[in-house]
Write a protein that holds these residues in place. Structure first.
Motif, PDB file in Angstrom:
ATOM      1  N   GLU A 143       0.477  -1.327   0.126  1.00  0.00           N
ATOM      2  CA  GLU A 143       0.476   0.030   0.081  1.00  0.00           C
ATOM      3  C   GLU A 143       0.644   1.072  -0.006  1.00  0.00           C
ATOM      4  O   GLU A 143       1.204   2.168  -0.958  1.00  0.00           O
ATOM      5  N   GLU A 144       1.767   1.289   0.872  1.00  0.00           N
ATOM      6  CA  GLU A 144       2.191   2.753   1.343  1.00  0.00           C
ATOM      7  C   GLU A 144       2.814   2.663  -0.498  1.00  0.00           C
ATOM      8  O   GLU A 144       3.717   3.805  -0.147  1.00  0.00           O
ATOM      9  N   GLU A 145       4.030   2.018  -0.801  1.00  0.00           N
ATOM     10  CA  GLU A 145       4.877   2.034  -1.981  1.00  0.00           C
ATOM     11  C   GLU A 145       3.948   1.958  -3.417  1.00  0.00           C
ATOM     12  O   GLU A 145       4.556   2.290  -3.910  1.00  0.00           O
ATOM     13  N   LYS A 146       2.779   2.462  -3.041  1.00  0.00           N
ATOM     14  CA  LYS A 146       2.005   2.481  -4.404  1.00  0.00           C
ATOM     15  C   LYS A 146       2.069   1.341  -5.031  1.00  0.00           C
ATOM     16  O   LYS A 146       2.036   1.106  -6.749  1.00  0.00           O
ATOM     17  N   ALA A 147       1.835  -0.019  -4.853  1.00  0.00           N
ATOM     18  CA  ALA A 147       2.675  -1.165  -5.445  1.00  0.00           C
ATOM     19  C   ALA A 147       1.342  -1.829  -6.610  1.00  0.00           C
ATOM     20  O   ALA A 147       1.249  -2.055  -8.185  1.00  0.00           O
ATOM     21  N   ARG A 148       0.230  -0.756  -6.901  1.00  0.00           N
ATOM     22  CA  ARG A 148      -1.111  -1.124  -6.951  1.00  0.00           C
ATOM     23  C   ARG A 148      -0.904  -0.521  -8.834  1.00  0.00           C
ATOM     24  O   ARG A 148      -1.981  -0.959  -9.741  1.00  0.00           O
ATOM     25  N   GLU A 149       0.142   0.406  -8.593  1.00  0.00           N
ATOM     26  CA  GLU A 149       0.455   1.424  -9.959  1.00  0.00           C
ATOM     27  C   GLU A 149       0.368  -0.022 -10.946  1.00  0.00           C
ATOM     28  O   GLU A 149       0.511   0.385 -12.044  1.00  0.00           O
ATOM     29  N   VAL A 150       1.240  -0.214 -10.305  1.00  0.00           N
ATOM     30  CA  VAL A 150       1.710  -1.977 -11.327  1.00  0.00           C
ATOM     31  C   VAL A 150       0.992  -3.226 -11.588  1.00  0.00           C
ATOM     32  O   VAL A 150       1.293  -3.736 -12.104  1.00  0.00           O
ATOM     33  N   GLY A 151       0.322  -3.677 -10.174  1.00  0.00           N
ATOM     34  CA  GLY A 151       0.098  -4.979  -9.813  1.00  0.00           C
ATOM     35  C   GLY A 151       1.280  -5.816 -10.064  1.00  0.00           C
ATOM     36  O   GLY A 151       2.325  -5.849  -9.738  1.00  0.00           O
ATOM     37  N   GLY A 152       0.501  -6.743  -9.891  1.00  0.00           N
ATOM     38  CA  GLY A 152       1.089  -8.510  -9.846  1.00  0.00           C
ATOM     39  C   GLY A 152       0.420  -9.434  -9.503  1.00  0.00           C
ATOM     40  O   GLY A 152      -0.266  -9.795  -9.796  1.00  0.00           O
ATOM     41  N   ILE A 153       1.382 -10.136  -8.269  1.00  0.00           N
ATOM     42  CA  ILE A 153       1.108 -11.678  -8.284  1.00  0.00           C
ATOM     43  C   ILE A 153       1.374 -12.128  -6.895  1.00  0.00           C
ATOM     44  O   ILE A 153       2.965 -11.491  -6.564  1.00  0.00           O
ATOM     45  N   ILE A 154       0.772 -12.516  -6.453  1.00  0.00           N
ATOM     46  CA  ILE A 154       0.742 -13.558  -5.112  1.00  0.00           C
ATOM     47  C   ILE A 154       0.901 -14.539  -5.469  1.00  0.00           C
ATOM     48  O   ILE A 154       0.246 -15.616  -5.742  1.00  0.00           O
ATOM     49  N   HIS A 155       2.387 -14.813  -5.203  1.00  0.00           N
ATOM     50  CA  HIS A 155       2.942 -16.335  -5.401  1.00  0.00           C
ATOM     51  C   HIS A 155       2.830 -17.032  -4.336  1.00  0.00           C
ATOM     52  O   HIS A 155       3.059 -16.812  -3.011  1.00  0.00           O
ATOM     53  N   CYS A 156       2.854 -18.734  -4.397  1.00  0.00           N
ATOM     54  CA  CYS A 156       2.254 -19.439  -3.628  1.00  0.00           C
ATOM     55  C   CYS A 156       1.111 -18.796  -3.512  1.00  0.00           C
ATOM     56  O   CYS A 156       2.171 -18.908  -1.070  1.00  0.00           O
ATOM     57  N   PHE A 157      -0.017 -19.267  -3.247  1.00  0.00           N
ATOM     58  CA  PHE A 157      -0.399 -17.884  -2.148  1.00  0.00           C
ATOM     59  C   PHE A 157      -0.748 -19.114  -1.097  1.00  0.00           C
ATOM     60  O   PHE A 157      -0.745 -20.460  -1.408  1.00  0.00           O
ATOM     61  N   SER A 158      -0.931 -19.107  -0.032  1.00  0.00           N
ATOM     62  CA  SER A 158      -1.015 -19.344   1.047  1.00  0.00           C
ATOM     63  C   SER A 158      -1.370 -18.706   2.445  1.00  0.00           C
ATOM     64  O   SER A 158      -0.954 -18.988   3.764  1.00  0.00           O
ATOM     65  N   GLU A 159      -1.634 -18.006   2.393  1.00  0.00           N
ATOM     66  CA  GLU A 159      -2.852 -16.918   3.627  1.00  0.00           C
ATOM     67  C   GLU A 159      -4.215 -16.960   3.556  1.00  0.00           C
ATOM     68  O   GLU A 159      -4.690 -18.264   2.459  1.00  0.00           O
ATOM     69  N   ASP A 160      -5.354 -16.469   4.231  1.00  0.00           N
ATOM     70  CA  ASP A 160      -6.483 -17.126   3.960  1.00  0.00           C
ATOM     71  C   ASP A 160      -7.273 -15.233   3.011  1.00  0.00           C
ATOM     72  O   ASP A 160      -6.699 -14.910   2.528  1.00  0.00           O
ATOM     73  N   ARG A 161      -8.446 -16.488   3.584  1.00  0.00           N
ATOM     74  CA  ARG A 161      -9.611 -15.167   2.548  1.00  0.00           C
ATOM     75  C   ARG A 161      -9.395 -13.434   2.604  1.00  0.00           C
ATOM     76  O   ARG A 161      -9.367 -12.807   1.930  1.00  0.00           O
ATOM     77  N   ASP A 162      -8.866 -13.533   4.098  1.00  0.00           N
ATOM     78  CA  ASP A 162      -8.823 -11.952   4.112  1.00  0.00           C
ATOM     79  C   ASP A 162      -8.041 -11.358   3.469  1.00  0.00           C
ATOM     80  O   ASP A 162      -7.668 -10.545   2.905  1.00  0.00           O
TER      81      ASP A 162
END
Ligand SMILES: [Zn+2]
Ligand SMILES: [Zn+2]
Length: 261
Positions: A143-162
């Motif tokens: 959020e702070e680094e404005k990554a939304r400008e380029v977007g991308g991929i959460i690799h090896c997703f291992s978190e939850d729905r939130d």
């Protein structure tokens, strides 16, 4: 044909070269590979870029993995920045935070993560995120680094729905690895059921994380078929739908020019 959106094919893992592994993957219906150029030395990044330059079916990423954050000097950053500009380098990554292994001090991981996001924004290339045991800090930095400008991929997703919801809001797609096939991966499976059709990807992260029924073996891109099948089952969709959808999604996200058919 499937796309393996995240695999490690450099000589540190495949001293005899990737040809046999890629041949077996093709036979299994995997047509394209995103080779992740990170490692203990810059050799992994150099090898990934060279492989992508030599083969139509391989694309590369380069970056500094949180494990290696404390080892990279200014010359290293300079070379990563140069390699990242090459046309077949489709993303900056994998970058992020790993508070499970803590191979680099957390403050150094954080600095390097921020620096790599800045590079991606400068080059207007998407980001491949590695995050382990650091969900809140990962999301805050994106959020702070404005990554939304380029977007991308959460690799090896291992978190939850939130986490998935927040990542999707930040314009990050969810890439599922062999972990999805592990019966006790309840939160990950829940996220995989909920994710929108146009935001799901599959990967092996080979040579790690072989899916069931091959769990425990050295993973290779051919095994992605089992993860795709599992994703189809969880979502109540056909295998063909998952193949078509995940391939379209990764092609769009990384701007891959795939061969027709
Ligand atoms: Zn990773
Ligand atoms: Zn990886």
């Amino acid at each position: 044909m499937l796309v393996d959106s995240h695999c490690h094919l450099d000589p540190a893992y495949l001293p005899a070269g990737p040809d046999d592994v890629l041949k077996r993957a093709k036979a299994a219906g995997v047509g394209t590979f995103v080779c992740i150029g990170v490692g203990r030395s810059l050799d992994a990044a150099r090898a990934a870029v060279a492989l992508a330059g030599a083969r139509d079916d391989v694309f590369a990423t380069v970056g500094v993995h949180p494990h290696d954050a404390a080892k990279t000097d200014e010359d290293g950053y300079g070379e990563i920045a140069t390699l990242a500009q090459k046309p077949r380098v489709v993303a900056v990554g994998e970058i992020g935070l790993d508070y499970h292994y803590d191979h680099s001090p957390r403050d150094v991981q954080t600095q390097v993560f921020r620096r790599m996001i800045a590079l991606a924004r400068q080059l207007k290339k998407p980001i491949v995120i590695h995050t382990r045991s650091a969900p809140a800090d990962t999301l805050a930095i994106l959020e702070e680094e404005k990554a939304r400008e380029v977007g991308g991929i959460i690799h090896c997703f291992s978190e939850d729905r939130d986490f998935a919801e927040r990542a999707l809001d930040l314009d990050f797609d969810l890439s599922f690895s062999g972990i999805l096939t592990f019966k006790n991966a309840h939160a990950i499976r829940d996220a995989a059921r909920f994710a929108p059709d146009d935001r799901i990807l599959v990967e092996t992260d080979s040579p790690f994380l072989a899916p069931v029924p091959l769990r425990g073996k050295t993973c290779e891109p051919a095994y992605i078929v089992h993860t795709a099948r599992c994703l189809a089952e969880l979502r109540g969709q056909t295998f063909e739908t998952i193949v078509r959808q995940t391939t379209a999604n990764v092609a769009k996200r990384l701007d891959l020019r795939l061969p027709p058919g």
